[in-house]
Design a protein around this motif. Structure first.
Motif, short mmCIF file in Angstrom:
data_model
loop_
_atom_site.label_atom_id
_atom_site.label_comp_id
_atom_site.label_asym_id
_atom_site.label_seq_id
_atom_site.Cartn_x
_atom_site.Cartn_y
_atom_site.Cartn_z
N TYR A 99 -0.34 -6.89 4.60
CA TYR A 99 -1.57 -6.51 4.09
C TYR A 99 -1.61 -4.95 4.66
N ARG A 104 -4.51 -4.94 0.90
CA ARG A 104 -3.76 -5.34 -0.40
C ARG A 104 -2.27 -5.40 -0.01
N LEU A 105 -1.78 -6.36 -0.79
CA LEU A 105 -0.37 -6.48 -0.60
C LEU A 105 0.37 -5.47 -1.10
N HIS A 120 -0.73 -14.79 -1.81
CA HIS A 120 -1.29 -14.90 -0.44
C HIS A 120 -0.43 -15.86 0.38
#
Length: 125
Positions: A99, A104-105, A120
């Motif tokens: 992240y 956020r990815l 996730h």
């Protein structure tokens, strides 16, 4: 959330909240069984969850890290039949670079075909 995290990390939580957190840390399992109430837990249980799983204890971007790296790392959830035999879900890590700073990815981390909560979970192997 920031005030909760500061109080948690500084050891300034109310004694009854700190006592509940100690119970969670020392427990072999915590089972939250409840009837659905408008798609969530009843108010009294929601209040307990909000007070006990504070930022810095149950979640949060600072120390301890969130998800599978914090105070509750390695704990098992959701699968009661295999609670003590199933492998823990290998959630992605913030510290490991899955992240960005905004949690956020980053582009390219998503697995082909993964969506929703599956984004996730770190692929096994």
């Amino acid at each position: 959330m920031a005030a909760s995290e500061r109080a948690t990390l500084a050891g300034r939580l109310a004694p009854e909240i700190a006592a509940e957190q100690e119970k969670v840390l020392w427990s072999d399992a915590v089972v939250l069984q409840f009837p659905m109430w408008w798609f969530s837990a009843p108010a009294i249980m929601k209040g307990w969850i909000d007070r006990v799983f504070t930022a810095g204890f149950g979640y949060g971007p600072a120390v301890p890290p969130p998800y599978g790296e914090g105070a509750l790392a390695g704990r098992r959830t959701r699968r009661l039949d295999g609670l003590f035999t199933d492998e823990p879900v290998p959630f992605r890590t913030l510290v490991g670079g899955d992240y960005d700073h905004d949690m956020r990815l980053p582009p390219g981390v998503e697995e082909a075909g993964a969506s929703g909560l599956d984004l996730h979970v770190r692929p096994r192997g």
